[in-house]
Design an enzyme around this catalytic site. Structure first.
Site, mmCIF file in Angstrom:
data_model
loop_
_atom_site.group_PDB
_atom_site.id
_atom_site.type_symbol
_atom_site.label_atom_id
_atom_site.label_comp_id
_atom_site.label_asym_id
_atom_site.label_seq_id
_atom_site.Cartn_x
_atom_site.Cartn_y
_atom_site.Cartn_z
ATOM 1 N N SER A 137 -43.037 22.506 39.327
ATOM 2 C CA SER A 137 -43.359 23.596 38.168
ATOM 3 C C SER A 137 -44.707 24.205 38.332
ATOM 4 O O SER A 137 -45.721 23.550 39.012
ATOM 5 C CB SER A 137 -43.512 22.667 36.666
ATOM 6 O OG SER A 137 -44.158 23.764 35.892
ATOM 7 N N TYR A 162 -46.060 15.426 30.699
ATOM 8 C CA TYR A 162 -45.131 15.848 31.584
ATOM 9 C C TYR A 162 -45.621 16.598 32.842
ATOM 10 O O TYR A 162 -45.116 16.427 33.897
ATOM 11 C CB TYR A 162 -44.187 17.106 30.543
ATOM 12 C CG TYR A 162 -43.628 18.037 31.382
ATOM 13 C CD1 TYR A 162 -42.393 17.858 31.736
ATOM 14 C CD2 TYR A 162 -44.114 19.559 31.585
ATOM 15 C CE1 TYR A 162 -41.591 18.810 32.490
ATOM 16 C CE2 TYR A 162 -43.507 20.521 32.325
ATOM 17 C CZ TYR A 162 -42.441 20.130 32.841
ATOM 18 O OH TYR A 162 -41.522 20.952 33.573
ATOM 19 N N LYS A 166 -45.044 15.976 37.229
ATOM 20 C CA LYS A 166 -44.652 16.908 38.190
ATOM 21 C C LYS A 166 -45.653 16.742 39.425
ATOM 22 O O LYS A 166 -45.260 16.774 40.591
ATOM 23 C CB LYS A 166 -44.664 18.163 37.635
ATOM 24 C CG LYS A 166 -43.363 18.611 36.702
ATOM 25 C CD LYS A 166 -41.931 18.613 37.194
ATOM 26 C CE LYS A 166 -40.908 18.596 36.424
ATOM 27 N NZ LYS A 166 -39.603 18.162 36.783
HETATM 28 C C1 UD1 Z 1 -44.184 25.287 29.399
HETATM 29 C C2 UD1 Z 1 -44.786 24.303 30.323
HETATM 30 C C3 UD1 Z 1 -44.398 24.409 31.778
HETATM 31 C C4 UD1 Z 1 -42.667 24.222 31.642
HETATM 32 C C5 UD1 Z 1 -42.062 25.259 30.978
HETATM 33 C C6 UD1 Z 1 -40.631 25.177 30.954
HETATM 34 C C7 UD1 Z 1 -47.095 23.743 30.303
HETATM 35 C C8 UD1 Z 1 -48.530 24.030 29.800
HETATM 36 N N1 UD1 Z 1 -46.273 24.500 30.125
HETATM 37 O O1 UD1 Z 1 -44.591 26.615 30.001
HETATM 38 O O2 UD1 Z 1 -44.761 23.300 32.488
HETATM 39 O O3 UD1 Z 1 -42.142 24.144 33.130
HETATM 40 O O4 UD1 Z 1 -42.690 25.158 29.631
HETATM 41 O O5 UD1 Z 1 -40.359 24.212 30.122
HETATM 42 O O6 UD1 Z 1 -46.833 22.537 30.719
HETATM 43 N N2 UD1 Z 1 -45.240 30.971 22.980
HETATM 44 C C9 UD1 Z 1 -45.216 31.596 21.658
HETATM 45 N N3 UD1 Z 1 -44.370 31.136 20.774
HETATM 46 C C10 UD1 Z 1 -43.658 29.960 20.997
HETATM 47 C C11 UD1 Z 1 -43.690 29.405 22.205
HETATM 48 C C12 UD1 Z 1 -44.363 29.744 23.309
HETATM 49 O O7 UD1 Z 1 -46.102 32.479 21.500
HETATM 50 O O8 UD1 Z 1 -42.939 29.678 20.029
HETATM 51 C C13 UD1 Z 1 -46.011 31.493 24.149
HETATM 52 C C14 UD1 Z 1 -46.970 30.632 24.885
HETATM 53 O O9 UD1 Z 1 -47.924 30.511 24.178
HETATM 54 C C15 UD1 Z 1 -47.006 31.062 26.249
HETATM 55 C C16 UD1 Z 1 -45.573 31.520 26.306
HETATM 56 O O10 UD1 Z 1 -44.984 32.026 24.884
HETATM 57 O O11 UD1 Z 1 -47.961 32.277 26.367
HETATM 58 C C17 UD1 Z 1 -44.588 30.852 27.183
HETATM 59 O O12 UD1 Z 1 -44.478 29.685 26.516
HETATM 60 P P1 UD1 Z 1 -43.315 28.434 26.896
HETATM 61 O O13 UD1 Z 1 -42.066 29.066 26.903
HETATM 62 O O14 UD1 Z 1 -43.476 27.305 25.969
HETATM 63 O O15 UD1 Z 1 -43.656 28.134 28.517
HETATM 64 P P2 UD1 Z 1 -45.101 27.489 29.143
HETATM 65 O O16 UD1 Z 1 -45.796 27.198 28.099
HETATM 66 O O17 UD1 Z 1 -45.475 28.745 29.852
#
Ligand code: UD1
Length: 351
Positions: A137, A162, A166
Site C-alpha cells: 500500500s 495495519y 504492510k
Molecule cells: C486508507 C489507508 C490505506 C489503505 C486505504 C484502503 C492509512 C493512513 N490509509 O487510505 O492504507 O490502503 O485506506 O483501505 O493507513 N475521508 C472523508 N470521509 C470519510 C472517509 C474518508 O473525508 O468518511 C477522506 C480522508 O480524510 C482522505 C480521503 O477521504 O482524505 C480518503 O480516505 P480513505 O478512503 O479512508 O483512504 P485513505 O485514508 O487514503
C-alpha cells in the site's frame, strides 16, 4: 533465473481471492488463461462472489478456478493445497485491512497479517515455489516530502498497525530474497482502489459502517447514510480537502496480470506503484459521484481524521516502462461503476 512458463501452464495461488481486489484480479487472471487456486477464509468476503466470477468469465475459463475455504495461517490446510496443486506463483492479498480497527486490535492485526505471510512463504519454500506478488500500500510512504511518489521515495513511519504490517511484510519478503536470491518478489503499492466491475456484478462490500471514502459516499447516495463526513477542509490543497490517487479496481487487477507476465522467468525484488498519477480531492469525489448517481450527495465538514495525510499521488512511469501497464479508467468511470454496483446490489453480495 526462475523458469519461464506460459499462462495456460501457470497455476497461480491467490490468497484472499474472494475479497474486493482479489476477486477482480481472479477475473483478469482467468480471462488471461491462467489456472487459479483461491484460498480465502471468507472472514470478510462472501462465497457468492464465485458465482459472479463464473458469470463474468464464462464456463470454460471458470473451469480453471478452484476455491478452498481456509485460513492461510492454517499450515496443514495450506500444505495440502500446495501438495495438490503445486502452484507456480502466489498473489498474496489475504489480510485484515481496517485502519481504525488495527489501532484497537494490534495483536490480531500483527498475528493475522504477519503470521499468515510467514506461514505462506514457509510452505512455498517447502514446495519450491519462490515467486510472490504482495499486495502492499501507498501507506508505506507515510506523510510524503514531495509529490508525486516514486518507488524511490522513502518509506516513512506508519501511523497504525495495519500500515506497519504492510511495511514489515515488504521487509520480510525483501529479506527472503537476500537470504535466497532465487526468490522472485514483486511488491505492488496500491494507491486508493475504488470502483467496481463494469458488469455491476462485483464490487466492494464493506461490513458495517464503511471506513473508506467512496463506499461511504456510495451508501449516502443510496440513502443508507444521511451525509458524508468530510474529514477536514483546512488542508493545504486547492479546496482544502484531502487529495488521493484513486484507481479503478479493474486497473489494479490488470496490474497484477502485468506483474505476473513481467516476473515470469526472473528473480529479484521489484516495487511498483499502482495508481493513476492524478490527485482528486474529497469534494471532487463527492461531485463526481453526484453526477454518476444523478442527484446531490449531502455532506458535512468535520475535523481532520487523525493519521490522515494531506495529499498523495503516484508516479506510475516505472510500471508503464517496465511492465507496459497503465491505468485506463478515470474518476467518472470509477464513480459510474461504483454506483452501478451499489444501486444494483444495495446490500452487497447478500442483498
Ligand atoms: C486508507 C489507508 C490505506 C489503505 C486505504 C484502503 C492509512 C493512513 N490509509 O487510505 O492504507 O490502503 O485506506 O483501505 O493507513 N475521508 C472523508 N470521509 C470519510 C472517509 C474518508 O473525508 O468518511 C477522506 C480522508 O480524510 C482522505 C480521503 O477521504 O482524505 C480518503 O480516505 P480513505 O478512503 O479512508 O483512504 P485513505 O485514508 O487514503
Amino acid at each position: 533465473m526462475s523458469e519461464k512458463i506460459a499462462p495456460a501452464d501457470t497455476c497461480v495461488l491467490v490468497t484472499g481471492g474472494a475479497g474486493f481486489i482479489g476477486s477482480h484480479t481472479v477475473v483478469e487472471l482467468l480471462s488471461g488463461g491462467y489456472k487459479v487456486v483461491v484460498v480465502d477464509d471468507l472472514s470478510n468476503a462472501s462465497r457468492k462472489v464465485f458465482d459472479r466470477i463464473k458469470t463474468i468469465v464464462g464456463d470454460d475459463a471458470a473451469a480453471n478456478l478452484t476455491f478452498y475455504e481456509a485460513d492461510v495461517n492454517d499450515r496443514p490446510a495450506l500444505t495440502k493445497i500446495f501438495d495438490e496443486h503445486h502452484p507456480d506463483r502466489v498473489i498474496h492479498f489475504a489480510g485484515f485491512k481496517a485502519v481504525g480497527e488495527s489501532v484497537s486490535k494490534p495483536i490480531e492485526y500483527y498475528s493475522n497479517n504477519i503470521g499468515n505471510t510467514l506461514t505462506l512463504v514457509d510452505v512455498m519454500r517447502e514446495h519450491g515455489c519462490k515467486s510472490i506478488i504482495f499486495s502492499s500500500s501507498a501507506t508505506v510512504y507515510g506523510d510524503p516530502d514531495s509529490l508525486p511518489l516514486t518507488e524511490e521515495s522513502p518509506k516513512k513511519m506508519a501511523t497504525n498497525p495495519y500500515g506497519w504490517t504492510k511495511w514489515m511484510i515488504e521487509q520480510i519478503l525483501t529479506d527472503l530474497h537476500t537470504a535466497d536470491p532465487e526468490w522472485n518478489v514483486v511488491l505492488l503499492r496500491y494507491f486508493n482502489p475504488i470502483g467496481a466491475h463494469p458488469s455491476g456484478l462485483m464490487g466492494e462490500d464493506p461490513k458495517g459502517i464503511p471506513n473508506n471514502l467512496v463506499p461511504y459516499v456510495a451508501q449516502t447516495a443510496i440513502g443508507k447514510r444521511d451525509a458524508v463526513h468530510v474529514f477536514g477542509n483546512d488542508y493545504d490543497t486547492p479546496d482544502g480537502t484531502g487529495v488521493r490517487d484513486y484507481i479503478h479496481v479493474v486497473d489494479l487487477a490488470t496490474g497484477h496480470v502485468a506483474a505476473l507476465a513481467w516476473m515470469n522467468g526472473r528473480q529479484g525484488v521489484e516495487i511498483f506503484n499502482l495508481g493513476t498519477g492524478t490527485g482528486t480531492s474529497v469534494l471532487q469525489i463527492i461531485e463526481a459521484f453526484s453526477k454518476a448517481c444523478g442527484h446531490e450527495i449531502p455532506y458535512v465538514i468535520e475535523a481532520r481524521r487523525p493519521g490522515d495525510v494531506t495529499a498523495n499521488y503516484a508516479d506510475c512511469s516505472k510500471a508503464r516502462d517496465l511492465m507496459g501497464w497503465e491505468a485506463k479508467f478515470n474518476i467518472e468511470d470509477m464513480c459510474r461503476d461504483s454506483w452501478n454496483w451499489q444501486s444494483h446490489n444495495p446490500n452487497g453480495y447478500e442483498g
